[in-house]
Design a protein around this motif. Structure first.
Motif, PDB file in Angstrom:
ATOM      1  N   ASP A  79      46.976  24.924  53.580  1.00 57.53           N
ATOM      2  CA  ASP A  79      47.481  25.465  54.844  1.00 57.53           C
ATOM      3  C   ASP A  79      46.406  26.232  55.619  1.00 57.53           C
ATOM      4  OD1 ASP A  79      50.021  24.463  54.807  1.00 57.53           O
ATOM      5  OD2 ASP A  79      50.860  26.150  53.682  1.00 57.53           O
ATOM      6  N   VAL A  80      45.558  26.960  54.899  1.00 63.27           N
ATOM      7  CA  VAL A  80      44.564  27.791  55.586  1.00 63.27           C
ATOM      8  C   VAL A  80      43.412  26.950  56.135  1.00 63.27           C
ATOM      9  CG1 VAL A  80      42.858  29.623  55.270  1.00 63.27           C
ATOM     10  CG2 VAL A  80      45.146  29.857  54.286  1.00 63.27           C
TER      11      VAL A  80
ATOM     12  N   GLY B 149      45.589  26.508  59.537  1.00 64.87           N
ATOM     13  CA  GLY B 149      45.390  27.810  60.197  1.00 64.87           C
ATOM     14  C   GLY B 149      44.019  27.966  60.837  1.00 64.87           C
ATOM     15  N   LEU B 150      42.960  27.725  60.059  1.00 60.82           N
ATOM     16  CA  LEU B 150      41.607  27.906  60.601  1.00 60.82           C
ATOM     17  C   LEU B 150      41.279  26.900  61.702  1.00 60.82           C
ATOM     18  CD1 LEU B 150      39.567  28.922  57.412  1.00 60.82           C
ATOM     19  CD2 LEU B 150      39.843  30.269  59.490  1.00 60.82           C
TER      20      LEU B 150
ATOM     21  N   TYR C 291      43.440  28.134  64.949  1.00 56.18           N
ATOM     22  CA  TYR C 291      43.200  29.435  65.581  1.00 56.18           C
ATOM     23  C   TYR C 291      41.861  30.069  65.226  1.00 56.18           C
ATOM     24  CZ  TYR C 291      48.137  29.126  66.692  1.00 56.18           C
ATOM     25  OH  TYR C 291      49.350  28.713  67.175  1.00 56.18           O
ATOM     26  N   GLY C 292      41.097  29.476  64.319  1.00 56.22           N
ATOM     27  CA  GLY C 292      39.845  30.102  63.902  1.00 56.22           C
ATOM     28  C   GLY C 292      40.112  31.371  63.112  1.00 56.22           C
ATOM     29  N   THR C 293      39.056  32.083  62.837  1.00 55.78           N
ATOM     30  CA  THR C 293      39.206  33.312  62.052  1.00 55.78           C
ATOM     31  C   THR C 293      40.024  34.358  62.805  1.00 55.78           C
ATOM     32  OG1 THR C 293      37.117  34.137  62.947  1.00 55.78           O
ATOM     33  CG2 THR C 293      37.025  32.981  60.836  1.00 55.78           C
TER      34      THR C 293
ATOM     35  N   VAL D  48      42.760  34.346  64.021  1.00 56.51           N
ATOM     36  CA  VAL D  48      44.186  34.388  63.728  1.00 56.51           C
ATOM     37  C   VAL D  48      44.553  35.621  62.900  1.00 56.51           C
ATOM     38  CG1 VAL D  48      44.162  33.118  61.550  1.00 56.51           C
ATOM     39  CG2 VAL D  48      46.108  32.891  63.102  1.00 56.51           C
ATOM     40  N   LEU D  49      43.544  36.222  62.277  1.00 57.30           N
ATOM     41  CA  LEU D  49      43.824  37.381  61.420  1.00 57.30           C
ATOM     42  C   LEU D  49      44.177  38.646  62.198  1.00 57.30           C
ATOM     43  CD1 LEU D  49      41.292  37.355  58.444  1.00 57.30           C
ATOM     44  CD2 LEU D  49      43.722  36.868  58.412  1.00 57.30           C
TER      45      LEU D  49
ATOM     46  N   TYR E  49      36.912  36.691  64.232  1.00 55.84           N
ATOM     47  CA  TYR E  49      37.855  37.790  63.964  1.00 55.84           C
ATOM     48  C   TYR E  49      37.165  39.152  63.945  1.00 55.84           C
ATOM     49  CZ  TYR E  49      40.616  41.075  61.244  1.00 55.84           C
ATOM     50  OH  TYR E  49      41.251  42.206  60.828  1.00 55.84           O
TER      51      TYR E  49
ATOM     52  N   HIS F   4      32.527  42.496  54.007  1.00 53.20           N
ATOM     53  CA  HIS F   4      33.756  41.845  53.540  1.00 53.20           C
ATOM     54  C   HIS F   4      33.479  40.519  52.846  1.00 53.20           C
ATOM     55  CE1 HIS F   4      32.828  40.013  57.358  1.00 53.20           C
ATOM     56  NE2 HIS F   4      33.756  39.098  57.220  1.00 53.20           N
TER      57      HIS F   4
ATOM     58  N   TYR G   9      35.926  38.746  48.889  1.00 52.88           N
ATOM     59  CA  TYR G   9      36.945  38.882  49.925  1.00 52.88           C
ATOM     60  C   TYR G   9      38.314  39.162  49.308  1.00 52.88           C
ATOM     61  CZ  TYR G   9      39.190  37.791  54.409  1.00 52.88           C
ATOM     62  OH  TYR G   9      39.905  37.848  55.580  1.00 52.88           O
TER      63      TYR G   9
ATOM     64  N   LEU H   3      46.606  37.846  51.882  1.00 56.67           N
ATOM     65  CA  LEU H   3      46.972  36.448  52.152  1.00 56.67           C
ATOM     66  C   LEU H   3      47.667  35.768  50.975  1.00 56.67           C
ATOM     67  CD1 LEU H   3      43.611  35.438  53.912  1.00 56.67           C
ATOM     68  CD2 LEU H   3      45.734  36.198  54.990  1.00 56.67           C
TER      69      LEU H   3
ATOM     70  N   PHE I 162      34.626  29.880  53.147  1.00 54.81           N
ATOM     71  CA  PHE I 162      35.999  29.506  53.500  1.00 54.81           C
ATOM     72  C   PHE I 162      36.557  28.411  52.604  1.00 54.81           C
ATOM     73  CE2 PHE I 162      35.766  31.038  58.196  1.00 54.81           C
ATOM     74  CZ  PHE I 162      35.740  32.338  57.739  1.00 54.81           C
TER      75      PHE I 162
ATOM     76  N   PHE J 232      39.324  29.338  49.991  1.00 53.57           N
ATOM     77  CA  PHE J 232      40.770  29.399  50.208  1.00 53.57           C
ATOM     78  C   PHE J 232      41.454  28.223  49.512  1.00 53.57           C
ATOM     79  CE2 PHE J 232      39.534  31.740  54.208  1.00 53.57           C
ATOM     80  CZ  PHE J 232      40.061  32.956  53.816  1.00 53.57           C
TER      81      PHE J 232
ATOM     82  N   ALA K 153      51.227  30.067  56.918  1.00 58.49           N
ATOM     83  CA  ALA K 153      50.107  30.353  56.012  1.00 58.49           C
ATOM     84  C   ALA K 153      48.819  30.382  56.826  1.00 58.49           C
ATOM     85  CB  ALA K 153      50.023  29.285  54.936  1.00 58.49           C
ATOM     86  N   LEU K 154      48.090  31.483  56.706  1.00 63.49           N
ATOM     87  CA  LEU K 154      46.902  31.679  57.532  1.00 63.49           C
ATOM     88  C   LEU K 154      45.803  32.324  56.724  1.00 63.49           C
ATOM     89  CD1 LEU K 154      48.717  33.310  60.560  1.00 63.49           C
ATOM     90  CD2 LEU K 154      47.773  31.004  60.522  1.00 63.49           C
TER      91      LEU K 154
ATOM     92  N   GLY L 251      41.262  33.616  57.118  1.00 65.17           N
ATOM     93  CA  GLY L 251      40.066  33.647  57.956  1.00 65.17           C
ATOM     94  C   GLY L 251      39.133  34.730  57.474  1.00 65.17           C
ATOM     95  N   GLY L 252      38.550  35.450  58.402  1.00 63.06           N
ATOM     96  CA  GLY L 252      37.758  36.601  57.988  1.00 63.06           C
ATOM     97  C   GLY L 252      36.296  36.527  58.319  1.00 63.06           C
TER      98      GLY L 252
END
Lengths: 598, 74
Positions: free
Chosen positions: A232-233, A237-238, A241-243, A245-246, A311, A446, A450, A457, A493, A496, B70-71, B73-74
């Protein structure tokens, strides 16, 4: 050994000599590549007490054995050197395409030594390597430099790594940029390059990187791509919306540092969120080399196209500075990329200056620009520009928040650890992540472990962010695994969607290395300990494993995490024990022997 | 009872960003999802007043419910 080119390029700028040398394969086996390999060479060749901005400091631009192969996200490299900002080891990571091009030119690593007597660049066309004058580029932005060098090089397929004016001026928070928009951002590595009068490294390679036996790699890499696509990530998600989204995720948890960590909830965060960025400014997604995730954001503001903001950048220029004007945040991000500034440290330093200003430490008549007031979009843009070119009071800001706050007698207002500005998560409400900030070998960072993944998450499983239970163990595992990923040449990434076993499978398939998952994690631990030993020898003692006083003593005032402080004093002894270090935080002789570092 | 509902990322599509909803007393988070036509499997993160919540968690007046897919990033 497939994956590796087997060659390193040693360039001495003082003597203007270029030497191609064989890669030390024993070190490559022991430290994998990238961050680990660079650290091992660095530790062998550089005195820990070297002046970070002096000619005796060296820079190691290192790729991993998977960099430039067909492995997904294999476009990463590291810059290993001594940080002028923190005095620790610096290992700054970047993506894009430059690293894969370096591998195609036939090199695993470039070592830069000495200092040129005038601005220069390095030109690499496969095995043909030259040091060239770059005086006409000195003073130019990253974009201008990239355009000029590509034209001079005569091949639009070449890739350019460069510093901007901030690096030239040796700003402590200067980044190294490659492919225009990708940054080896943290720890002031751009200043080290500037101190050597090295403006850029242009590379064009037409060779092929050996991705191992096709029969073995095909199945393994297809499996990895499938996992990344289906997660999903990384698959949804990424890319969507890219990072960024956080922003709302972290804000809704009440751990979104606001106004220099005075608060942890930003009321108007949604105006400067990943969702709003995607709706109003996103032009298209962009990807680094061999990346199926495509988290990069190509955005346009004022008719100028740029990449990001990510982000962390959105946070430090919006909530941290109390600004909810997204166009101003995008402008500040574009300026950082063009002047070659670390966006996190730049935005966080402006936030620190805003608190110093509003509390009367910085007087209005001292500054030659807009009032440093929380909420001012004009201030974040103009002060970023002034930092980038060291103009007036901007030169003070360009030294980072720790030096700025100390100068005004208020060091506690710098939200940093080991002088590196903390990123976008308030550790008071995320205990493991705070432990990671305090113990990271390059300071408040970070991406050395992470802990947001499990604590917020729920990846790979959900931990209570307020609990201390198991956090020392998790932090160590995340730190060691991250060292492995950084050494392979892959993007963090991927973690994830992938686990330690998957990284082992890819490393084994491509290089043929016969290694267990346990041994690969042990390699990560070896790298972590070697970095720690360097820092101790450089005089960064365990007392520096700390967080700003505010985070330990001032409870979060409002929002979902109201009342929380960070409990570092309880976690640190557990962490030292978990690492097998002494109670004072020093690797023991037994631990170093176990890791073959004695 | 009045409950504040905040939706994020893809869950906003065809719905809303934030709204105050009137729900029957005793409703749970799962009941809320049903009324919004959000399948459970589309939910990655569920917060009740900023803290992780289970589907069966009961809602109370003025509760703030934040719902994410579910998301990361960072």
């Amino acid at each position: 050994m497939a994956g590796y080119c087997g060659n390193i390029l040693r360039i001495n700028l003082t003597t203007r000599t270029v030497d191609t040398q064989p890669l030390d394969m024993a070190l490559a086996r022991k430290f994998v590549g990238g961050r680990g390999l660079g650290t091992s060479y660095f530790q062998k060749e550089v005195d820990p007490n070297v002046d970070a901005l002096g000619p005796d400091n060296k820079m190691f631009f290192t790729t991993g054995p998977l960099t430039g192969t067909t492995a997904p996200t294999s476009g990463r490299y590291m810059v290993v050197t001594k940080s002028p900002l923190s005095g620790t080891i610096a290992s700054s990571n970047s993506g894009g395409f430059w690293a894969a091009e370096l591998k195609r030119a036939g090199f695993d690593m470039i070592i830069v030594e000495g200092r040129a007597d005038r601005p220069c660049s390095i030109s690499i066309r496969n095995s043909e390597v030259h040091i060239e004058d770059a005086e006409t580029c000195w003073g130019k932005t990253v974009t201008e430099t990239t355009d000029a060098l590509l034209e001079a090089f005569g091949d639009p397929k070449a890739r350019v790594l460069a510093i901007g004016p901030a690096g030239e001026k040796q700003s402590m928070i200067a980044a190294i940029m490659n492919d225009r928009y990708r940054a080896a951002g943290r720890s002031g590595v751009g200043a080290v390059m500037g101190s050597k009068n090295l403006k850029a490294i242009v590379v064009r390679g037409t060779g092929k990187v050996d991705s191992g036996q096709p029969d073995q790699t095909k199945e393994v890499l297809a499996r990895m791509r499938k996992k990344i696509a289906e997660h999903d990530v990384t698959g949804k998600g990424l890319p969507a919306y890219g990072t960024a989204v956080l922003v709302n995720v972290i804000n809704e948890h009440g751990v979104y540092p606001t106004k220099n960590f005075q608060q942890a909830y930003f009321e108007t965060a949604d105006k400067v969120s990943g969702e709003t960025l995607a709706e109003e400014y996103l032009v298209k997604n962009v990807a680094c080399y061999a990346c199926p995730i495509t988290c990069g954001r190509r955005c346009v503001v004022d008719g100028q196209e740029g990449e990001g903001p990510e982000y962390e950048t959105l946070w430090c220029y919006s909530a941290s500075c109390g600004v909810d004007d997204l166009p101003s945040v995008i402008r500040a991000n574009n300026l950082c990329n063009d002047y070659g500034l670390d966006t996190i440290s730049a935005g966080a330093t402006i936030a620190c200056a805003m608190e110093l200003f509003e509390k009367g430490f910085i007087k209005p008549d001292e500054i030659d620009g807009p009032p440093l007031k929380f909420g001012s979009g004009e201030a974040i843009v103009e002060w970023t520009r002034k930092m980038g070119c060291h103009e007036g009071f901007g030169a003070e800001l360009a030294q980072g928040s720790a030096r700025l706050a100390a100068k005004y007698g208020a060091p506690e207002l710098s939200m940093s650890s080991k002088k590196l500005e903390l990123p976008a998560y308030d550790p008071r409400g995320i205990q493991g992540h705070g432990l990671q900030y305090a113990t990271s070998n390059r300071g408040g960072c970070h991406v050395r472990g992470y802990m947001i993944a499990p604590e917020i998450l729920g990846i790979p499983e959900k931990l209570d962010p307020l609990s201390l239970e198991g956090k020392a163990t998790w932090t160590k595992i995340f730190q060691d695994l991250t060292a492995v990923i950084d050494s392979l040449g892959l993007c963090l990434f991927t973690s994830f969607a992938l686990g330690a076993e998957d990284y082992r499978d890819m490393y084994s398939a491509i290089t043929g290395a016969d290694i267990t998952t346990e041994d690969l994690l042990k390699t990560g631990e070896r790298i972590w300990n070697l970095e720690r030993v360097f820092n101790l020898n450089a005089g960064v003692d365990p007392g520096e494993d700390k967080l700003p006083k505010r985070l330990l003593e001032e409870p979060i005032p409002e929002g979902p995490s109201k009342g929380q402080v960070h409990r570092l004093g309880e976690l640190l002894p557990q962490y030292y024990q978990e690492r097998g270090w002494s109670a004072e935080g020093r690797p023991t002789e037994a631990k170093l022997a176990e890791l073959a570092l004695a | 009872m009045q409950v504040q509902v905040r939706l994020f990322a893809t869950l906003r599509q065809g719905r809303f960003k934030r709204q105050s909803l009137e729900l029957p007393e005793g409703d749970s988070v799962a009941d809320l999802l049903k009324s919004l036509d959000i399948p459970k499997e589309d939910v990655g993160m569920l917060l009740l007043n900023g803290r992780d919540a289970a589907l069966e968690a009961p809602l109370t007046t003025e509760a703030v419910v934040s719902i994410f897919p579910a998301l990361g990033g960072g």
